[in-house]
Design an enzyme around this catalytic site. Sequence first.
Site, PDB file in Angstrom:
ATOM      1  N   MET A  41       0.975  -1.170  -0.129  1.00 59.59           N
ATOM      2  CA  MET A  41       0.129   0.137  -0.057  1.00 59.59           C
ATOM      3  C   MET A  41       0.807   1.186  -0.140  1.00 59.59           C
ATOM      4  SD  MET A  41      -2.998  -1.165   2.777  1.00 59.59           S
ATOM      5  CE  MET A  41      -1.872  -1.999   3.993  1.00 59.59           C
ATOM      6  N   THR A  42       0.727   2.063  -0.822  1.00 58.81           N
ATOM      7  CA  THR A  42       1.350   3.355  -1.040  1.00 58.81           C
ATOM      8  C   THR A  42       1.186   4.319   0.161  1.00 58.81           C
ATOM      9  OG1 THR A  42       1.101   3.272  -3.326  1.00 58.81           O
ATOM     10  CG2 THR A  42       1.857   5.256  -2.372  1.00 58.81           C
ATOM     11  N   GLN A 117       8.422  -4.449  -2.542  1.00 60.45           N
ATOM     12  CA  GLN A 117       7.754  -4.194  -3.930  1.00 60.45           C
ATOM     13  C   GLN A 117       8.767  -3.285  -4.744  1.00 60.45           C
ATOM     14  OE1 GLN A 117       3.876  -2.170  -5.027  1.00 60.45           O
ATOM     15  NE2 GLN A 117       3.158  -4.076  -5.077  1.00 60.45           N
ATOM     16  N   HIS A 193       6.649  -5.355  -9.163  1.00 57.63           N
ATOM     17  CA  HIS A 193       5.372  -4.558  -9.628  1.00 57.63           C
ATOM     18  C   HIS A 193       5.147  -4.459 -11.123  1.00 57.63           C
ATOM     19  CE1 HIS A 193       1.568  -2.468  -9.078  1.00 57.63           C
ATOM     20  NE2 HIS A 193       2.103  -1.651  -8.254  1.00 57.63           N
ATOM     21  N   ASN A 196      -0.977  -2.117 -12.822  1.00 62.70           N
ATOM     22  CA  ASN A 196      -1.409  -0.835 -12.318  1.00 62.70           C
ATOM     23  C   ASN A 196      -0.746   0.187 -13.519  1.00 62.70           C
ATOM     24  OD1 ASN A 196      -1.839  -2.295  -9.901  1.00 62.70           O
ATOM     25  ND2 ASN A 196      -2.448  -0.516  -9.211  1.00 62.70           N
ATOM     26  N   TYR A 198       2.265   0.814 -14.655  1.00 63.19           N
ATOM     27  CA  TYR A 198       3.551   1.108 -14.478  1.00 63.19           C
ATOM     28  C   TYR A 198       4.573   0.374 -15.513  1.00 63.19           C
ATOM     29  CZ  TYR A 198       1.948   2.925  -9.989  1.00 63.19           C
ATOM     30  OH  TYR A 198       1.255   3.590  -9.055  1.00 63.19           O
TER      31      TYR A 198
END
Length: 210
Positions: A41-42, A117, A193, A196, A198
């Site tokens: 979670m950012t 991550q 990751h 999303n 990226y």
Amino acid sequence: SPFTTNHTKSSTNMASKAALFKPLALNTGTTLLNRIGLSAMTRTRATIDTNIPTDLFPVYYGQRTTKGSLLVTECTQVNQRGRGYARSPGLYNEARQQGWAKTAEAVHAKGGVLYVQLFHAGRVAHSSLLNGKPPVAPSPLAPAGTIFGLKGDQFPYETPLELTEKEIEQTIKDFARSSRLAIEAGLDGVELHAANGYLIQQFLASKTNK
């Protein structure tokens, strides 16, 4: 009968819940005591100018650790050009490695398992986050929408520079370097990751890789 159906559902639910607390052996040699983990979670709590994990990192992850549990960190860029958020942490030199080492110590002190991550934002970035340099991507195609800059201002996404073959090779090496630094810092593993929107997914998607 209704009784049989309800009984079957109840048995299935109990079995599913019991499975959550069964140990799980990872191929790294580590065994988790349960199958309930902390997802990435950012948090954006690194230093704003240097992306170094602050003292909040070991506190945050330590608070969420239980013995034998797995925690996956927030997305952590593999180089300065991979930054997509203000205050997102990096892991590409000794100073940043030391911040993550303290975090690993806090998690291990409670018997937890910590994976980092790793990511590269690619085109989902802005020059205000990258020391004035434009973002990079597989193709010079800008995303739709806006992004928050270093000081909280919103900007339209910029058209990224297309990565050269040499730059792609270097980025792969940067992922390898960050992975090595993570293990040397005492973390237990690495998650790449690749979702999303990226950089890794940008290479995999025909919409962003022309």
